[in-house]
Enzyme design. Structure first.
Site, PDB file in Angstrom:
ATOM      1  N   ASP A   1       0.763  -1.568   0.072  1.00 62.66           N
ATOM      2  CA  ASP A   1      -0.121  -0.099   0.292  1.00 62.66           C
ATOM      3  C   ASP A   1       1.455   1.130  -0.006  1.00 62.66           C
ATOM      4  OD1 ASP A   1       1.278  -0.439   2.245  1.00 62.66           O
ATOM      5  OD2 ASP A   1      -0.909  -0.500   3.738  1.00 62.66           O
ATOM      6  N   SER A   2       2.485   1.245   0.242  1.00 63.17           N
ATOM      7  CA  SER A   2       3.383   2.617  -0.212  1.00 63.17           C
ATOM      8  C   SER A   2       2.821   2.979  -1.969  1.00 63.17           C
ATOM      9  CB  SER A   2       4.606   2.020  -0.174  1.00 63.17           C
ATOM     10  OG  SER A   2       4.572   0.490  -0.775  1.00 63.17           O
TER      11      SER A   2
ATOM     12  N   ASP B   1      -1.175  -5.523  -0.207  1.00 62.79           N
ATOM     13  CA  ASP B   1      -1.033  -5.170   1.534  1.00 62.79           C
ATOM     14  C   ASP B   1      -2.906  -5.413   1.104  1.00 62.79           C
ATOM     15  OD1 ASP B   1       0.419  -4.635   2.637  1.00 62.79           O
ATOM     16  OD2 ASP B   1       1.487  -2.967   1.512  1.00 62.79           O
TER      17      ASP B   1
ATOM     18  N   LYS C   1      -1.419  -9.115   2.820  1.00 67.12           N
ATOM     19  CA  LYS C   1      -0.426  -8.708   4.233  1.00 67.12           C
ATOM     20  C   LYS C   1      -1.728  -7.925   5.234  1.00 67.12           C
ATOM     21  CE  LYS C   1       2.882  -5.710   3.795  1.00 67.12           C
ATOM     22  NZ  LYS C   1       3.130  -5.013   4.089  1.00 67.12           N
TER      23      LYS C   1
ATOM     24  N   GLU D   1      -1.856  -5.377   8.454  1.00 70.54           N
ATOM     25  CA  GLU D   1      -0.634  -4.931   9.617  1.00 70.54           C
ATOM     26  C   GLU D   1      -1.811  -5.256  11.032  1.00 70.54           C
ATOM     27  OE1 GLU D   1      -0.061  -0.844   8.930  1.00 70.54           O
ATOM     28  OE2 GLU D   1       0.788  -1.310   7.244  1.00 70.54           O
TER      29      GLU D   1
ATOM     30  N   GLU E   1       8.932  -3.957  10.460  1.00 67.49           N
ATOM     31  CA  GLU E   1       9.605  -3.161  10.165  1.00 67.49           C
ATOM     32  C   GLU E   1      10.490  -1.888  11.308  1.00 67.49           C
ATOM     33  OE1 GLU E   1       6.472  -0.990   6.890  1.00 67.49           O
ATOM     34  OE2 GLU E   1       7.785   1.108   7.106  1.00 67.49           O
TER      35      GLU E   1
HETATM   36  O1  KIV Z   1       4.254  -1.274   1.864  1.00 70.14           O
HETATM   37  C1  KIV Z   1       4.426  -1.727   1.936  1.00 70.14           C
HETATM   38  O2  KIV Z   1       5.701  -1.067   1.107  1.00 70.14           O
HETATM   39  C2  KIV Z   1       5.355  -2.257   2.387  1.00 70.14           C
HETATM   40  C3  KIV Z   1       6.551  -2.678   3.081  1.00 70.14           C
HETATM   41  C4  KIV Z   1       7.352  -1.176   3.251  1.00 70.14           C
HETATM   42  C5  KIV Z   1       7.067  -3.650   3.320  1.00 70.14           C
HETATM   43  O3  KIV Z   1       4.603  -2.414   3.659  1.00 70.14           O
END
Ligand code: KIV
Length: 271
Positions: A51-52, A90, A120, A122, A189
């Protein structure tokens, strides 16, 4: 599992075997077809449609605004490109927290509409129910502890997490909870390297670090950061393998000059 071109694809089982034999796992983000194709061909083990994308692709200040539909668009583009890597997507902010039914519905949309291999999310204990519900549908789940960017407004800052004993102990407990709930792997992280090493030793599932030192089972970076496409983000843990923004800048400047001089296209570059 073997594909027609004799490519041994990476599965969650393969990652487990890698941990067992001490082979480090390589993981990078990707959000589009072209980049995913290159990093898959390079032999990356895991591609995270992170989600980055909210920051890197859309220019947002945080990961919070990205939607499930937008993540599905990115994931679909990545999956079309990938032959070997395990593709993890994510679950974006607001699509799984506090409501395991919604979490399952979000994960099912990702799996059904993109063809990705895992999701994934959090958090630790607070997302345990969501993790278990998603797993009950046969969807592999990767956890994410330490600095969890979706909670940035709770933390207030991007500083290293779990330096104090109380937070460190909670993180270790959360890692065990995620493992017991059935996660196939955990991202850690921006936490002290010693703490990350302890978690990697205590849990049997692969632990992938970002800013968590080298005594974990693998590493992940944001592709645009390690290629030097993003410029303003420079945490200590980031190793830049290239300065692509400068190269792109130079190439585009040359192109502009050539267009202005009517040097491009030349006689051979036309019909
Ligand atoms: O969204 C992302 O890029 C991440 C990584 C930093 C692990 O969750």
């Amino acid at each position: 599992m073997l594909l027609n071109r004799n490519i041994k694809v990476v599965t969650t089982h393969v990652l487990n075997e890698m941990k067992l034999r001490g082979e480090k796992i390589s993981m990078l983000t990707a959000y589009d077809y072209s980049m995913a194709r290159i990093i898959d061909q390079a032999g990356i083990d895991v591609i995270l449609v992170g989600d980055s994308a909210s920051n890197v692709m859309a220019g947002n200040q945080s990961t919070l605004p990205i939607t499930l539909n937008q993540m599905i668009y990115h994931a679909l583009s990545v999956v079309r490109a990938v032959e070997r890597a395990l593709v993890v997507v994510d679950l974006p902010f607001g699509t799984y927290q506090g409501n395991s039914k919604e979490a399952l519905a979000s994960a099912i949309r990702i799996m059904k509409e993109t063809g990705a291999h895992a999701v994934k999310l959090e958090g630790g204990e607070e997302v345990k129910e969501s993790v278990m519900r998603i797993l009950s549908a046969g969807i592999p789940v990767m956890g994410h502890l330490g600095l969890t960017p979706q909670s940035i407004h709770k933390f207030g800052t991007y500083v290293v997490r779990a330096r104090e004993d109380e937070e460190a102990e909670k993180l270790v407990k959360d890692a065990h909870i995620l493992e017991d709930a059935g996660c196939f792997s955990i991202v850690l992280e921006k936490i002290p390297a010693k703490l990350a090493a302890r978690v990697a030793k205590e849990v049997k599932i692969p632990v992938i670090g970002i800013g968590a030192g080298h005594d974990v089972d693998g590493q992940v970076l944001v592709l645009h950061d390690m290629l030097g496409i993003t410029q303003e983000f420079s945490p200590r843990f980031l190793r830049r393998y290239h300065n692509l923004s400068e190269e792109i800048l130079g190439a585009v400047k040359n192109y502009i000059t050539d267009v202005k001089k009517v040097d491009f296209p030349n006689d051979k570059e036309q019909y």
